[in-house]
Design a protein around this motif. Structure first.
Motif, PDB file in Angstrom:
ATOM      1  N   ARG A 186     -31.132 128.581 -30.954  1.00 53.37           N
ATOM      2  CA  ARG A 186     -30.711 129.747 -31.730  1.00 53.37           C
ATOM      3  C   ARG A 186     -29.948 129.311 -32.983  1.00 53.37           C
ATOM      4  NH1 ARG A 186     -29.545 131.827 -26.534  1.00 53.37           N
ATOM      5  NH2 ARG A 186     -27.305 131.472 -26.825  1.00 53.37           N
ATOM      6  N   ALA A 187     -29.158 128.247 -32.856  1.00 54.08           N
ATOM      7  CA  ALA A 187     -28.444 127.723 -34.020  1.00 54.08           C
ATOM      8  C   ALA A 187     -29.412 127.122 -35.027  1.00 54.08           C
ATOM      9  CB  ALA A 187     -27.417 126.686 -33.581  1.00 54.08           C
ATOM     10  N   VAL A 188     -30.459 126.450 -34.524  1.00 55.81           N
ATOM     11  CA  VAL A 188     -31.476 125.872 -35.416  1.00 55.81           C
ATOM     12  C   VAL A 188     -32.198 126.981 -36.174  1.00 55.81           C
ATOM     13  CG1 VAL A 188     -33.672 124.620 -35.491  1.00 55.81           C
ATOM     14  CG2 VAL A 188     -31.792 123.765 -34.072  1.00 55.81           C
ATOM     15  N   LEU A 189     -32.536 128.056 -35.482  1.00 56.86           N
ATOM     16  CA  LEU A 189     -33.247 129.167 -36.123  1.00 56.86           C
ATOM     17  C   LEU A 189     -32.472 129.724 -37.321  1.00 56.86           C
ATOM     18  CD1 LEU A 189     -34.676 131.249 -33.138  1.00 56.86           C
ATOM     19  CD2 LEU A 189     -35.992 130.047 -34.908  1.00 56.86           C
ATOM     20  N   GLU A 190     -31.162 129.714 -37.225  1.00 53.74           N
ATOM     21  CA  GLU A 190     -30.332 130.264 -38.297  1.00 53.74           C
ATOM     22  C   GLU A 190     -30.391 129.428 -39.570  1.00 53.74           C
ATOM     23  OE1 GLU A 190     -26.401 130.762 -36.855  1.00 53.74           O
ATOM     24  OE2 GLU A 190     -26.940 132.299 -35.362  1.00 53.74           O
ATOM     25  N   ILE A 191     -30.771 128.158 -39.462  1.00 49.76           N
ATOM     26  CA  ILE A 191     -30.779 127.297 -40.644  1.00 49.76           C
ATOM     27  C   ILE A 191     -32.170 126.805 -41.035  1.00 49.76           C
ATOM     28  CG2 ILE A 191     -28.390 126.534 -40.445  1.00 49.76           C
ATOM     29  CD1 ILE A 191     -29.300 124.098 -38.951  1.00 49.76           C
ATOM     30  N   LEU A 192     -33.198 127.249 -40.299  1.00 49.06           N
ATOM     31  CA  LEU A 192     -34.555 126.904 -40.711  1.00 49.06           C
ATOM     32  C   LEU A 192     -34.897 127.615 -42.017  1.00 49.06           C
ATOM     33  CD1 LEU A 192     -36.637 127.080 -37.394  1.00 49.06           C
ATOM     34  CD2 LEU A 192     -36.049 125.036 -38.712  1.00 49.06           C
ATOM     35  N   PRO A 193     -35.786 127.043 -42.824  1.00 48.16           N
ATOM     36  CA  PRO A 193     -36.193 127.716 -44.067  1.00 48.16           C
ATOM     37  C   PRO A 193     -36.764 129.096 -43.777  1.00 48.16           C
ATOM     38  CG  PRO A 193     -37.033 125.454 -43.992  1.00 48.16           C
ATOM     39  CD  PRO A 193     -36.476 125.752 -42.638  1.00 48.16           C
ATOM     40  N   PRO A 194     -36.472 130.072 -44.623  1.00 43.26           N
ATOM     41  CA  PRO A 194     -36.969 131.430 -44.377  1.00 43.26           C
ATOM     42  C   PRO A 194     -38.479 131.545 -44.523  1.00 43.26           C
ATOM     43  CG  PRO A 194     -35.858 131.294 -46.506  1.00 43.26           C
ATOM     44  CD  PRO A 194     -35.594 129.997 -45.815  1.00 43.26           C
ATOM     45  N   LYS A 195     -39.075 130.703 -45.360  1.00 42.25           N
ATOM     46  CA  LYS A 195     -40.524 130.731 -45.553  1.00 42.25           C
ATOM     47  C   LYS A 195     -41.184 129.812 -44.544  1.00 42.25           C
ATOM     48  CE  LYS A 195     -44.194 130.023 -48.959  1.00 42.25           C
ATOM     49  NZ  LYS A 195     -44.523 129.580 -50.342  1.00 42.25           N
TER      50      LYS A 195
END
Length: 223
Positions: A52-61
């Motif tokens: 969940r923490a990784v998802l928050e910082i993955l590129p939006p595109k």
């Protein structure tokens, strides 16, 4: 980037199987997502606080992602569930902790995960191919950090992101042997390592990657 032949001829697969066989180590087995069935382990990782923490910082595109040292594919699974087209780079062919496990996971889920044999120091992919390179517990296995980072930079598209998580970091060189002596599997296969934070950051910068943010002593996002 895991080593295939370990000290005393013990492989990474054999080390993990040994860990699984130890009743007192079952909590560690689950914490490392080494338990079977693999799909259950992958699902637990996807539901974890870490992911969940990784998802928050993955590129939006969302686009094409390279999962370095993908192991048994738990990160590849989560990336694919999030919409990414995933290439899972893993040198070990093992059905327990390597490419065959990744293939099984892809077949069971029909997710867009393609397994590929290779090491991060010589990625068998074209220049500027990926929007994201993701490495979970990968950089500390590098035999040459600079070569690894240069390869990552080469395969990233302009503006692409490299995200490294859960790296082994030591405060001073003298701590390395202490870390290795206390690692639960290093005494079996000899494949663990750790670097100073400055060593990681120097190799990243020298490759031409720009450090966007260091989230903590173990987690760094780069593009």
């Amino acid at each position: 980037v895991k080593f295939l032949k370990m000290k005393d001829n013990i492989t990474w697969e054999q080390a993990v199987l040994w860990l699984r066989s130890q009743p007192e180590q079952q909590e560690l087995v689950r914490a490392c997502y080494y338990n079977d069935p693999l799909l259950e382990a992958a699902g637990r990782y996807q539901a974890s606080e870490e992911w969940r923490a990784v998802l928050e910082i993955l590129p939006p595109k969302i686009g094409h992602a390279l999962d370095l040292g993908a192991g048994r594919g738990i990160s590849s699974y989560s990336l694919a569930k999030a919409g990414w087209q995933v290439t899972a780079l893993e040198p070990d062919p093992s059905p327990i902790v390597g490419r065959d496990a990744i293939r099984l996971l892809a077949e069971q889920t029909n997710l867009p995960i393609h397994s590929l044999e290779g090491y991060a120091e010589k990625i068998p992919c074209a220049d500027s191919q990926f929007d994201l390179v993701y490495g979970r517990q990968v950089m500390h296995h590098a035999q040459n950090l600079q070569t690894m980072c240069t390869e990552i930079a080469r395969t990233l598209k302009p503006g692409g992101t490299f995200l490294a998580t859960r790296e082994h970091v030591i405060s001073k060189k003298e701590d390395l042997q202490i870390f290795l002596d206390n690692h639960p599997l290093h005494h079996l296969y000899g494949g663990e390592n750790a670097y100073l934070l400055d060593e990681y950051l120097y190799a990243i910068r020298a490759s031409g990657l720009h450090i966007k943010k260091v989230f903590g002593p173990y987690d760094t996002a780069i593009n």
